[in-house]
Design an enzyme around this catalytic site. Structure first.
Site, short mmCIF file in Angstrom:
data_model
loop_
_atom_site.label_atom_id
_atom_site.label_comp_id
_atom_site.label_asym_id
_atom_site.label_seq_id
_atom_site.Cartn_x
_atom_site.Cartn_y
_atom_site.Cartn_z
N TRP A 1 0.85 -1.19 0.00
CA TRP A 1 0.00 0.00 0.00
C TRP A 1 0.89 1.25 0.00
O TRP A 1 1.82 1.36 0.80
CB TRP A 1 -0.91 0.00 1.23
CG TRP A 1 -1.71 1.26 1.33
CD1 TRP A 1 -2.73 1.63 0.51
CD2 TRP A 1 -1.53 2.32 2.27
NE1 TRP A 1 -3.20 2.87 0.89
CE2 TRP A 1 -2.49 3.31 1.97
CE3 TRP A 1 -0.66 2.53 3.34
CZ2 TRP A 1 -2.59 4.49 2.70
CZ3 TRP A 1 -0.76 3.70 4.07
CH2 TRP A 1 -1.73 4.66 3.75
N ASP B 1 -13.95 1.60 -5.45
CA ASP B 1 -12.86 1.19 -4.55
C ASP B 1 -13.02 -0.27 -4.12
O ASP B 1 -14.12 -0.87 -4.24
CB ASP B 1 -12.89 2.13 -3.33
CG ASP B 1 -11.52 2.35 -2.73
OD1 ASP B 1 -10.63 1.52 -2.95
OD2 ASP B 1 -11.35 3.36 -2.01
N HIS B 2 -11.98 -0.83 -3.55
CA HIS B 2 -11.98 -2.23 -3.06
C HIS B 2 -10.83 -2.33 -2.09
O HIS B 2 -9.69 -2.56 -2.49
CB HIS B 2 -11.78 -3.15 -4.27
CG HIS B 2 -11.84 -4.62 -3.96
ND1 HIS B 2 -10.91 -5.27 -3.18
CD2 HIS B 2 -12.71 -5.57 -4.37
CE1 HIS B 2 -11.22 -6.57 -3.12
NE2 HIS B 2 -12.31 -6.77 -3.83
N ASP C 1 -2.21 5.34 -3.47
CA ASP C 1 -2.67 6.30 -2.47
C ASP C 1 -1.56 7.28 -2.11
O ASP C 1 -1.82 8.29 -1.46
CB ASP C 1 -3.14 5.58 -1.20
CG ASP C 1 -4.64 5.29 -1.27
OD1 ASP C 1 -5.29 5.76 -2.22
OD2 ASP C 1 -5.15 4.60 -0.37
C1 DGJ Z 1 -8.78 4.02 -0.44
C2 DGJ Z 1 -8.54 4.86 -1.66
O1 DGJ Z 1 -7.38 4.45 -2.31
C3 DGJ Z 1 -8.50 6.32 -1.25
O2 DGJ Z 1 -8.18 7.13 -2.34
C4 DGJ Z 1 -9.82 6.69 -0.65
O3 DGJ Z 1 -10.82 6.61 -1.63
C5 DGJ Z 1 -10.14 5.79 0.52
N1 DGJ Z 1 -10.05 4.41 0.17
C6 DGJ Z 1 -11.51 6.06 1.06
O4 DGJ Z 1 -11.87 5.21 2.05
#
Ligand code: DGJ
Length: 691
Positions: free
Chosen positions: A163, A436-437, A500
């Protein structure tokens, strides 16, 4: 004998169908010239002790490595030996073609359809479908697509990550045995390799002969490279099935996902260009500059703050506003609410309309975040339908980020999600969904059997159906950043959230390597806050913007806290992106094998124009920076060269940066431009126009 030859864009694939058994791949690599006479049999026929592997390698063919197909039938074991019923080839020399092979093994009770396609850009894709023709069930254990690579492919490159730091390259010798990258996460994964690459020693972006494989699948998957002492090596990929996950009753078929193979005689850039060409065969509308509010406000959905953010975004030139996580019932933090896909009446008493209407008045599109496949145990949905959670009914899987996975292969759960997402797209005329996931899938059990295969297909169906209901709706594939990036999801989504991490230094590497597979217009790249939310690193705006410039540009920064000067500079960068967009989003991506390990040189090239970034990442060892040898230009053309965008801070710029110069393409490629001396974390943008 005339073998089947597919050729396009300098690549060729030669199939020897002289039998017995499935056609054997005699060559996957450089085109073989005009070939106006058939290839002599002595050249094509299997060589002594080194038979080319057939389309689906098996022991009976002399392949003692991992089998292409594995499966069991209770009480009966017949090693598979295919006899070909039909081979249909439609090949147009120079523009690829298709080969479809139908085969059976009556004793094993199986039939096979293998499809091989080479597109106009020379990218090969392959898939197999196996049908059980016998009365007893056939338990499928694995079915992969493989192509041989020659002995000179002595090095491997693949990718791992986590991540916030996806696509970290790792290289090794391609020795004997198997190098296998296996994914059991139920999603493509932050550590998913994307491409597995084999090549000649020290291959780079612009040099070396290179072969790459990619499975277009978002569930469990495997990519492997295998070399045997018989003198044969191959690259393979496919779905990774759990035991009992696919059991074929008589007449049932299992089909692999498409597996993609790309060859290049001139390094990774060409491998990449073929994949980009494939993705670009589905054109996208102009990519609107996007603001996403996640790092600006997180779960704080105060309307005034969001409206101010929208105003400032529009003033800076943003064209799409995306409201992230936190708008639906019970979602005040990440502990509750997933699954309750109704606008929260407490936070949004008038629905999302006040925001959506203003966003549109400001001339921007409106997008919304969803995480449809997930549910918080603390939600109305989980309380009403605890049985919709993917897993054993007797116990719940370990939670992650306080959430569980919904069993999408359950028709009621699927119908609920389709109805909810579709209703909201309709009510707010959504232009865009960020899908998202946010977790790996632990203990996926559907109807008592392993469930990732069915889950992946159901997710694909849901996306397809939603898009069919709402033509024009765009969807972004996000998965805690870049954990679902593959050609399976990209066939039904329009861009990916690359990571992210908005830390521009980390992003340079993440974007470069994710960009091997994904072209810039589908790569979400946002200008983050001055202090990065993940790494804590503070980087200059010019560097953050020069990094985001080269993708589908956006902003992930609380602009209500930005100074006037920052907003002005941001607007300049956004305007530059818009001006360069037709080039950035259609041109060929090039990356130099720059000799200085502290710097990067990359660009995008069209016949008439080009743009490059020279990026100083860390402190340089040499006093004098190495010249910028610009790859990808026409050596016979002359270009006008100038810098673009705000100049990097405290740089020593060479003379040509002061006023445009005209330079022949061959000189730019060989001699190169004198390089500026940049501080770490700064970049110079160089623009070229053919004269
Ligand atoms: C994970 C995503 O990668 C972020 O950009 C954001 O949308 C969050 N989830 C929100 O919970």
């Amino acid at each position: 004998m005339s073998p089947v030859i597919l050729s396009a864009a300098g690549a060729a694939l030669v199939l020897d169908d002289s039998g017995p058994g499935l056609p054997r791949v005699r060559h996957f690599g450089a085109a073989l010239g005009p070939l106006d006479a058939p290839l002599p049999a002595a050249v094509v026929a299997p060589a002594f002790a080194s038979p080319a592997p057939p389309l689906l390698p098996a022991q009976g063919d002399g392949w003692y490595g991992r089998p292409g197909l594995s499966g069991v039938r209770d009480g009966e074991h017949w090693p598979v030996r295919w006899s070909v019923d039909r081979l249909e080839a439609r090949a147009e020399p120079g523009s690829g073609g298709t080969v479809t092979v139908t085969a059976t093994d009556a004793q094993a009770g199986l039939s096979l359809v293998s499809e091989l396609v080479m597109d106009e850009g020379g990218l090969v894709r392959m898939r197999h479908a196996v049908t059980n023709t016998a009365p007893s069930p056939y338990r499928m254990q694995g079915l992969v697509c493989a192509l041989p690579v020659p002995a000179r492919a002595g090095e491997l490159l693949d990718f791992t990550g986590r991540w916030g730091l996806e696509k970290v390259p790792q290289r090794r010798e391609f020795g004997y045995g198997v190098w296998s990258r296996e994914n059991r996460r139920g999603r493509t994964g932050h550590d998913g390799t994307g491409l597995l690459v084999a090549g000649t020693g020290r291959f780079g972006f612009r040099s070396g002969e290179v072969w790459a494989v990619h499975a277009g699948w978002s569930g469990g998957h495997v990519h492997y490279a295998e070399r045997l002492p018989e003198g044969v090596a191959l690259l393979a990929a496919g779905e990774l099935l759990d035991p009992g996950e696919v059991v074929l009753a008589r007449g049932e078929t299992y089909r692999t996902p498409w597996v993609y193979f790309s060859w290049s005689g001139t390094g990774l850039d060409e491998v990449s260009a073929r994949v980009h060409g494939h993705l670009r065969s589905r054109p996208l509308p102009v990519r609107p500059v996007t603001l996403n509010n996640w790092e600006a406000t997180y779960f704080d959905h105060g309307l005034d703050r969001l409206l101010e953010l929208a105003e400032r975004a529009a003033a800076a030139g943003v064209e799409r506003f995306v409201l992230d996580d936190g708008w639906f019932r019970h979602r005040r933090d990440d502990r509750a609410g997933l699954g309750d896909w109704y606008v929260d009446e407490g936070v949004w008493p008038d629905g999302l309309h006040p925001l959506a209407v203003r966003v549109r008045e400001l001339g921007m599109q409106f997008g919304l975040w969803f995480e449809p496949e997930m549910v918080n145990p603390d939600s109305d949905l989980a309380r009403e339908h605890p049985d919709w959670i993917l897993g054993r009914p007797e116990r719940t899987p370990p939670p992650y980020r306080n959430q569980q996975v919904l069993d999408l292969a359950r028709p009621e759960a699927y119908a609920y999600l389709l109805e909810r997402t579709s209703a909201l797209v309709g009510e707010y005329a959504l232009d865009y969904i960020k899908w998202d996931h946010n977790r790996d899938i632990a203990e996926p059990v559907h109807d008592g059997a392993p469930g990732v295969h069915a889950q992946t297909l159901a997710a694909y169906r849901l996306l397809d159906e939603l898009r069919a209901r709402h033509p024009g709706l765009e969807i972004e594939s996000c998965s805690s950043g870049g954990a679902r990036i593959d050609l399976g999801i990209l066939a039904r989504t329009d861009r990916v959230w690359t990571s992210d991490s908005n830390d521009a230094l980390d992003r340079q590497a993440i974007q470069r390597w994710t960009g091997l597979l994904v072209p810039p217009e589908r790569l979400g790249c946002h200008v983050g806050a001055p202090g990065d939310h993940i790494t804590g690193r503070s980087l200059p705006l010019a560097f953050r913007a020069a990094t985001a410039l080269f993708g589908h540009m956006g902003v992930e920064w609380d602009l209500t806290s930005a100074s006037e000067a920052e907003l002005e500079e941001l607007a300049t960068w956004i305007a530059l992106h818009k001006r360069l967009r037709p080039l950035l989003h259609a041109g060929r991506v090039v990356r130099a094998d720059h000799p200085d390990p502290s710097a990067l040189l990359h660009g995008v090239v069209l016949p008439e124009r080009a743009v490059y970034a020279y990026v100083q990442q860390a402190s340089r060892l040499d006093m004098a920076p190495a010249p910028l040898r610009l790859p990808g230009l026409d050596p016979a053309a002359t270009y006008e060269v100038r810098t673009a965008g705000p100049a990097p801070e405290r740089a020593l710029l060479p003379e040509w940066a002061a006023a445009p110069v005209r330079v022949p393409g061959a000189v730019l490629a060989e001699l190169g431009l004198p390089a500026p001396a940049l501080r770490p974390a700064s970049a110079l943008i160089i623009e070229l126009e053919r004269v």
